[in-house]
Every structure is written in C-alpha cells, then in structure tokens.
Design a protein around this motif. Structure first.
Motif, PDB file in Angstrom:
ATOM      1  N   SER A  43     -12.484   4.299 -19.153  1.00  0.00           N
ATOM      2  CA  SER A  43     -13.451   5.381 -18.979  1.00  0.00           C
ATOM      3  C   SER A  43     -13.129   6.150 -17.698  1.00  0.00           C
ATOM      4  CB  SER A  43     -14.866   4.827 -18.904  1.00  0.00           C
ATOM      5  OG  SER A  43     -15.157   4.086 -20.079  1.00  0.00           O
ATOM      6  N   ARG A  44     -12.653   5.416 -16.699  1.00  0.00           N
ATOM      7  CA  ARG A  44     -12.185   6.007 -15.446  1.00  0.00           C
ATOM      8  C   ARG A  44     -11.304   4.975 -14.740  1.00  0.00           C
ATOM      9  NH1 ARG A  44     -16.922   5.916 -16.329  1.00  0.00           N
ATOM     10  NH2 ARG A  44     -17.890   3.986 -15.760  1.00  0.00           N
ATOM     11  N   TRP A  45     -10.444   5.461 -13.865  1.00  0.00           N
ATOM     12  CA  TRP A  45      -9.587   4.577 -13.073  1.00  0.00           C
ATOM     13  C   TRP A  45      -9.223   5.308 -11.796  1.00  0.00           C
ATOM     14  CZ3 TRP A  45      -4.405   5.253 -11.618  1.00  0.00           C
ATOM     15  CH2 TRP A  45      -3.757   6.367 -12.157  1.00  0.00           C
ATOM     16  N   ALA A  46      -8.819   4.538 -10.806  1.00  0.00           N
ATOM     17  CA  ALA A  46      -8.430   5.143  -9.533  1.00  0.00           C
ATOM     18  C   ALA A  46      -7.628   4.143  -8.707  1.00  0.00           C
ATOM     19  CB  ALA A  46      -9.665   5.596  -8.748  1.00  0.00           C
ATOM     20  N   VAL A  47      -7.108   4.659  -7.612  1.00  0.00           N
ATOM     21  CA  VAL A  47      -6.377   3.849  -6.637  1.00  0.00           C
ATOM     22  C   VAL A  47      -7.112   3.963  -5.313  1.00  0.00           C
ATOM     23  CG1 VAL A  47      -4.181   3.523  -5.431  1.00  0.00           C
ATOM     24  CG2 VAL A  47      -4.207   4.403  -7.787  1.00  0.00           C
ATOM     25  N   GLU A  48      -7.338   2.831  -4.666  1.00  0.00           N
ATOM     26  CA  GLU A  48      -7.945   2.816  -3.339  1.00  0.00           C
ATOM     27  C   GLU A  48      -6.943   2.212  -2.374  1.00  0.00           C
ATOM     28  OE1 GLU A  48     -11.581   0.590  -3.638  1.00  0.00           O
ATOM     29  OE2 GLU A  48     -12.458   2.018  -5.049  1.00  0.00           O
ATOM     30  N   THR A  49      -6.603   2.967  -1.319  1.00  0.00           N
ATOM     31  CA  THR A  49      -5.718   2.418  -0.302  1.00  0.00           C
ATOM     32  C   THR A  49      -6.549   1.545   0.644  1.00  0.00           C
ATOM     33  OG1 THR A  49      -5.971   4.406   1.033  1.00  0.00           O
ATOM     34  CG2 THR A  49      -4.075   4.323  -0.429  1.00  0.00           C
ATOM     35  N   LEU A  50      -5.946   0.485   1.087  1.00  0.00           N
ATOM     36  CA  LEU A  50      -6.595  -0.469   1.982  1.00  0.00           C
ATOM     37  C   LEU A  50      -5.844  -0.515   3.301  1.00  0.00           C
ATOM     38  CD1 LEU A  50      -6.927  -3.299  -0.688  1.00  0.00           C
ATOM     39  CD2 LEU A  50      -8.670  -1.609  -0.055  1.00  0.00           C
ATOM     40  N   THR A  51      -6.394  -1.188   4.274  1.00  0.00           N
ATOM     41  CA  THR A  51      -5.678  -1.366   5.538  1.00  0.00           C
ATOM     42  C   THR A  51      -4.332  -2.034   5.275  1.00  0.00           C
ATOM     43  OG1 THR A  51      -7.765  -1.552   6.711  1.00  0.00           O
ATOM     44  CG2 THR A  51      -5.808  -2.385   7.836  1.00  0.00           C
ATOM     45  N   VAL A  52      -4.342  -3.037   4.420  1.00  0.00           N
ATOM     46  CA  VAL A  52      -3.116  -3.685   3.955  1.00  0.00           C
ATOM     47  C   VAL A  52      -3.170  -3.698   2.440  1.00  0.00           C
ATOM     48  CG1 VAL A  52      -1.760  -5.802   3.901  1.00  0.00           C
ATOM     49  CG2 VAL A  52      -2.951  -5.147   6.008  1.00  0.00           C
ATOM     50  N   GLY A  53      -2.286  -2.960   1.811  1.00  0.00           N
ATOM     51  CA  GLY A  53      -2.217  -2.965   0.357  1.00  0.00           C
ATOM     52  C   GLY A  53      -3.031  -1.867  -0.298  1.00  0.00           C
ATOM     53  N   GLY A  73       0.774  -1.227   0.000  1.00  0.00           N
ATOM     54  CA  GLY A  73       0.000   0.000   0.000  1.00  0.00           C
ATOM     55  C   GLY A  73       0.807   1.278   0.000  1.00  0.00           C
ATOM     56  N   GLU A  74       2.058   1.206   0.425  1.00  0.00           N
ATOM     57  CA  GLU A  74       2.868   2.428   0.472  1.00  0.00           C
ATOM     58  C   GLU A  74       3.406   2.812  -0.910  1.00  0.00           C
ATOM     59  OE1 GLU A  74       5.648  -1.013   1.333  1.00  0.00           O
ATOM     60  OE2 GLU A  74       3.637  -0.446   1.901  1.00  0.00           O
ATOM     61  N   ALA A  75       3.324   1.910  -1.871  1.00  0.00           N
ATOM     62  CA  ALA A  75       3.814   2.186  -3.223  1.00  0.00           C
ATOM     63  C   ALA A  75       2.624   2.517  -4.123  1.00  0.00           C
ATOM     64  CB  ALA A  75       4.576   0.972  -3.760  1.00  0.00           C
ATOM     65  N   LEU A  76       2.137   3.761  -4.014  1.00  0.00           N
ATOM     66  CA  LEU A  76       0.971   4.162  -4.805  1.00  0.00           C
ATOM     67  C   LEU A  76       1.389   4.523  -6.225  1.00  0.00           C
ATOM     68  CD1 LEU A  76      -0.949   6.332  -2.187  1.00  0.00           C
ATOM     69  CD2 LEU A  76      -1.315   3.933  -2.797  1.00  0.00           C
ATOM     70  N   PRO A  77       0.628   4.060  -7.197  1.00  0.00           N
ATOM     71  CA  PRO A  77       0.984   4.359  -8.588  1.00  0.00           C
ATOM     72  C   PRO A  77       0.689   5.814  -8.941  1.00  0.00           C
ATOM     73  CG  PRO A  77      -1.071   3.147  -8.507  1.00  0.00           C
ATOM     74  CD  PRO A  77      -0.547   3.219  -7.101  1.00  0.00           C
ATOM     75  N   ARG A  78       1.447   6.308  -9.886  1.00  0.00           N
ATOM     76  CA  ARG A  78       1.227   7.657 -10.383  1.00  0.00           C
ATOM     77  C   ARG A  78       1.650   7.695 -11.848  1.00  0.00           C
ATOM     78  NH1 ARG A  78       6.184   9.908 -10.711  1.00  0.00           N
ATOM     79  NH2 ARG A  78       7.802   9.032  -9.392  1.00  0.00           N
ATOM     80  N   THR A  79       0.981   8.529 -12.600  1.00  0.00           N
ATOM     81  CA  THR A  79       1.380   8.679 -14.000  1.00  0.00           C
ATOM     82  C   THR A  79       2.629   9.554 -14.051  1.00  0.00           C
ATOM     83  OG1 THR A  79      -0.094  10.560 -14.273  1.00  0.00           O
ATOM     84  CG2 THR A  79      -0.951   8.409 -14.933  1.00  0.00           C
TER      85      THR A  79
END
Length: 134
Positions: free
Chosen positions: A115-125, A88-94
């Motif tokens: 059409s759309r995309w996103a990142v959701e942080t979780l408790t783990v990952g 979870g600490e390695a969040l993707p970015r363009t």
C-alpha cells in the motif's frame, strides 16, 4: 514505526545473519505471525514483501560481522514489515531492469504489492519498510 503511525496491537522483531538461507526463515516467521494474529489472508503477500526486503538487505546492505533485523507490526488497519541493515550509504531505488536479467525487480514488486513503502536513513544503516492495508 514513525510517530504519526498508530500504536501496534502486535509486534515482533528478530535479527538474522545476512545469508540467503535466512530469507525463507523470515518469510515463514511473518506467515506464522499473520496466521496467529488473525490475518492469514494477508500472509502470501506479506511473505513476498518479506522475501524482497530481506533479499535487498542481504545483497545491498550487508557488512561483515553485522546482522539485519526484521520487524513486523500490526495496527488496526495495516501490517508493516520493516527490514533494517547496517549499510546506510547504499539506499535502494527502483530501476527498470533489462528483460534478460535475473535481478533488479525486487523494489518494483514491493512498489506493486505494498500500500506504501519507504526508506528511512538511520545514524547507522537504514530501514526499508512496506505496509499493507488490511
């Protein structure tokens, strides 16, 4: 799926070992699912989105001994491909890669095709998802 999303009419989930050989397996599975679910025209784009999301999970979200998960869901109006990895600490970015590099274009491809995309942080990952309007 988030609470504001419609209820899926079809859903599939599978976990994979984070190795490059699983990318074509995930891609084939999504293609087969879309064909069975009556949307073969969306399969090529969905396969490419799956490849990019899985590649990012393997390259940037891998932890020793942990798997990654691919969820595919279909609603009346859209297809969602969601890939969850344990890091979870390695969040993707363009980013804008240099012209002579061979990496760094995955999320640009996702951004262009989805059409759309996103990142959701979780408790783990984290989960990175992309949706296609059908």
């Amino acid at each position: 799926m988030t609470d504001s999303c419609p209820i899926p009419t079809h859903f599939d989930a599978i976990t994979y070992t984070p190795t490059p050989r699983t990318i074509p397996l995930a891609r084939r599975r999504v293609t087969d699912l879309l064909t069975r679910w009556g949307h073969p025209e969306a399969a090529p784009t969905a396969a490419l989105l799956t490849s990019e999301l899985c590649t990012n999970a393997i390259l940037h979200g891998r932890l020793p001994g942990r798997l990654y998960r691919v969820e595919t869901s279909l609603t009346a109006g859209s297809l969602r491909i969601a890939v969850t990895d344990p890091k979870g600490e390695a969040l993707p970015r363009t980013r804008t890669p240099a012209p002579d590099t061979t990496t760094g274009r995955g999320l640009l491809i996702v951004q262009r095709l989805a059409s759309r995309w996103a990142v959701e942080t979780l408790t783990v990952g984290k989960t990175v998802w992309a949706e296609l309007d059908l």
